[in-house]
Design a protein around this motif. Structure first.
Motif, mmCIF file in Angstrom:
data_model
loop_
_atom_site.group_PDB
_atom_site.id
_atom_site.type_symbol
_atom_site.label_atom_id
_atom_site.label_comp_id
_atom_site.label_asym_id
_atom_site.label_seq_id
_atom_site.Cartn_x
_atom_site.Cartn_y
_atom_site.Cartn_z
ATOM 1 N N ARG A 36 32.702 34.908 44.640
ATOM 2 C CA ARG A 36 33.752 34.842 43.632
ATOM 3 C C ARG A 36 34.354 33.442 43.503
ATOM 4 O O ARG A 36 34.820 33.060 42.436
ATOM 5 C CB ARG A 36 34.879 35.834 43.976
ATOM 6 C CG ARG A 36 34.463 37.289 43.797
ATOM 7 C CD ARG A 36 35.577 38.240 44.192
ATOM 8 N NE ARG A 36 35.199 39.621 43.941
ATOM 9 C CZ ARG A 36 35.422 40.277 42.816
ATOM 10 N NH1 ARG A 36 36.041 39.666 41.827
ATOM 11 N NH2 ARG A 36 35.041 41.527 42.668
ATOM 12 N N CYS A 48 31.404 45.535 41.483
ATOM 13 C CA CYS A 48 32.490 45.473 42.467
ATOM 14 C C CYS A 48 33.872 45.375 41.836
ATOM 15 O O CYS A 48 34.137 44.493 41.019
ATOM 16 C CB CYS A 48 32.269 44.276 43.399
ATOM 17 S SG CYS A 48 33.529 44.156 44.690
ATOM 18 N N ASN A 49 34.738 46.276 42.267
ATOM 19 C CA ASN A 49 36.174 46.171 42.060
ATOM 20 C C ASN A 49 36.811 46.543 43.387
ATOM 21 O O ASN A 49 36.834 47.714 43.763
ATOM 22 C CB ASN A 49 36.652 47.108 40.947
ATOM 23 C CG ASN A 49 38.153 47.014 40.710
ATOM 24 O OD1 ASN A 49 38.912 46.613 41.583
ATOM 25 N ND2 ASN A 49 38.588 47.389 39.521
ATOM 26 N N ASN A 50 37.326 45.569 44.128
ATOM 27 C CA ASN A 50 37.772 45.829 45.491
ATOM 28 C C ASN A 50 38.976 46.756 45.583
ATOM 29 O O ASN A 50 39.323 47.215 46.661
ATOM 30 C CB ASN A 50 38.057 44.519 46.226
ATOM 31 C CG ASN A 50 36.978 44.199 47.239
ATOM 32 O OD1 ASN A 50 37.077 44.541 48.406
ATOM 33 N ND2 ASN A 50 35.911 43.572 46.770
ATOM 34 N N GLN A 51 39.613 47.061 44.448
ATOM 35 C CA GLN A 51 40.702 48.036 44.488
ATOM 36 C C GLN A 51 40.205 49.400 44.960
ATOM 37 O O GLN A 51 40.986 50.217 45.445
ATOM 38 C CB GLN A 51 41.329 48.195 43.104
ATOM 39 C CG GLN A 51 42.098 46.989 42.620
ATOM 40 C CD GLN A 51 42.677 47.238 41.236
ATOM 41 O OE1 GLN A 51 43.437 48.183 41.032
ATOM 42 N NE2 GLN A 51 42.300 46.414 40.284
ATOM 43 N N THR A 52 38.900 49.651 44.809
ATOM 44 C CA THR A 52 38.358 50.946 45.221
ATOM 45 C C THR A 52 38.334 51.096 46.728
ATOM 46 O O THR A 52 38.162 52.205 47.237
ATOM 47 C CB THR A 52 36.929 51.142 44.682
ATOM 48 O OG1 THR A 52 36.064 50.132 45.227
ATOM 49 C CG2 THR A 52 36.898 51.060 43.167
ATOM 50 N N LYS A 223 35.975 50.858 36.312
ATOM 51 C CA LYS A 223 36.682 50.074 35.296
ATOM 52 C C LYS A 223 36.910 48.647 35.785
ATOM 53 O O LYS A 223 37.176 48.416 36.952
ATOM 54 C CB LYS A 223 38.024 50.727 34.969
ATOM 55 C CG LYS A 223 37.898 52.068 34.282
ATOM 56 C CD LYS A 223 39.267 52.712 34.067
ATOM 57 C CE LYS A 223 39.121 54.090 33.446
ATOM 58 N NZ LYS A 223 40.430 54.764 33.294
ATOM 59 N N GLY A 224 36.789 47.716 34.867
ATOM 60 C CA GLY A 224 37.051 46.321 35.202
ATOM 61 C C GLY A 224 35.890 45.579 35.806
ATOM 62 O O GLY A 224 36.039 44.423 36.224
ATOM 63 N N THR A 225 34.698 46.208 35.869
ATOM 64 C CA THR A 225 33.527 45.541 36.431
ATOM 65 C C THR A 225 32.565 45.134 35.317
ATOM 66 O O THR A 225 32.551 45.716 34.230
ATOM 67 C CB THR A 225 32.778 46.462 37.414
ATOM 68 O OG1 THR A 225 32.285 47.623 36.710
ATOM 69 C CG2 THR A 225 33.698 46.918 38.532
ATOM 70 N N SER A 270 35.807 56.782 44.639
ATOM 71 C CA SER A 270 36.669 55.766 44.061
ATOM 72 C C SER A 270 37.909 56.426 43.466
ATOM 73 O O SER A 270 37.868 57.599 43.080
ATOM 74 C CB SER A 270 35.912 55.004 42.966
ATOM 75 O OG SER A 270 34.834 54.290 43.527
ATOM 76 N N LEU A 274 40.242 54.650 38.334
ATOM 77 C CA LEU A 274 39.299 53.545 38.151
ATOM 78 C C LEU A 274 37.884 54.016 37.823
ATOM 79 O O LEU A 274 37.078 53.250 37.301
ATOM 80 C CB LEU A 274 39.248 52.679 39.410
ATOM 81 C CG LEU A 274 40.507 51.901 39.780
ATOM 82 C CD1 LEU A 274 40.299 51.148 41.089
ATOM 83 C CD2 LEU A 274 40.895 50.932 38.674
#
Length: 308
Positions: A36, A48-52, A223-225, A270, A274
């Motif tokens: 990143r 990847c969305n690390n909020q998961t 979401k957001g990936t 998840s 999300l």
């Protein structure tokens, strides 16, 4: 393998190491990711969305100690005698200056009732100086290093912007195991372009590595990936398994897997807010129960078709 057991599970593995019930507590220790910040690439892996990854108590403004204490309070009401493994989970937990890493690992081990570490990381982020330190640390405490392998196919790894090849993963696993450190791997089943036959072949490839544990989970669109955007543009490029399809895939996969590998999990959950798809409406233990029931029906067990 005792066929009554069906497969090697995490609880049995931990029981061999500890005389008490042990629970992992996730920590967000404030690390970033070389995929990143430009060191390896930009934008991160496409899925990847690390909020998961992060429970409510995992916030980087909280110290490692505070996160562990809050995590302990969550479990101690039900299991007062519980011991804990500090699980450095979010992002890349070997990506930092050696002294900073040592300070955070050792802070975790100072917390009462923490009896070991699980460190999640990328296979291209294990410098020899850190491996030297972990080798010594592992002589005194339980230590499991968990590498995100994700796929054994280099074309898939390129497509998901992983930033390394499978050869890098294989080398990291071998070098870590050679130091006497327990090694885990993480794989995503159902990445674009990976058909069922490829995945069954993957089980045999991974079985040649000195892995102690393996985590499997289904591809999830979050979401957001970047992958979520790819799905909108070309949904035909994805096969999102139904729960029953995925149960059968998991069973076929583990029948071709080396019998002594410990299977930590088959699915990941998840956060509902999300998750785009697939939404099976099953908790992890419910899915595991379906796997066990189907294995008994099929007379299946781990390693049934493994070729030594």
């Amino acid at each position: 393998m005792n066929r009554e057991k069906l497969y090697n599970d995490l609880s049995g593995f931990l029981a061999m190491h500890f005389p008490c019930k042990v629970q992992k507590i996730s920590i967000n220790a404030g690390f970033t990711c070389p995929n990143r910040d430009g060191s390896v690439g930009y934008g991160g892996c496409t899925y990847c969305n690390n909020q998961t990854f992060n429970p409510a108590y995992c916030h980087t403004e909280k110290s490692v100690t505070q996160q562990l204490e809050e995590g302990k309070r969550f479990f101690v009401r039900k299991y007062p005698e519980m011991k804990y493994l500090a699980y450095f989970q979010a992002y890349t937990n070997t990506y930092g200056e050696l002294e900073e890493l040592k300070r955070k690992y050792e802070e975790a081990l100072m917390v009462e009732d923490v009896v070991g570490l699980v460190i999640g990381t990328r296979p291209d982020c294990m410098p020899l100086s850190l491996l030297d330190y972990l080798e010594e640390l592992g002589k005194h405490t339980f230590l499991l290093v968990e590498y995100g392998i994700e796929s054994t196919d280099d074309e898939t790894l390129r497509r998901i912007n992983r930033g390394h090849t499978f050869a890098v993963s294989a080398e990291a696993v071998r070098k870590t195991a050679e130091r006497g450190i327990l090694v885990g791997g993480h794989i995503i089943l159902g990445l674009p372009g990976e058909e069922r036959e490829m995945l069954i072949e993957q089980a045999g490839i991974l079985s040649q590595l000195p892995l102690t544990t393996l985590k499997l989970h289904q591809l999830q669109l979050i979401k957001g990936t970047r992958m979520a955007g790819e799905y909108v543009k070309d949904p035909e490029a994805f096969h999102l398994y139904t729960a029953d399809e995925y149960v059968d895939l998991v069973i076929d996969y583990i029948e071709h897997l080396r019998p002594d590998i410990v299977l930590e999990r088959f699915v990941s959950q998840s956060p509902k807010e999300l998750l785009i798809a697939p939404d099976w409406g099953l908790k992890n233990y419910e899915f595991t129960d379906k796997v066990k029931k189907r294995m008994r029906e099929k007379d299946a067990w781990q390693g049934k078709y493994y070729k030594y």
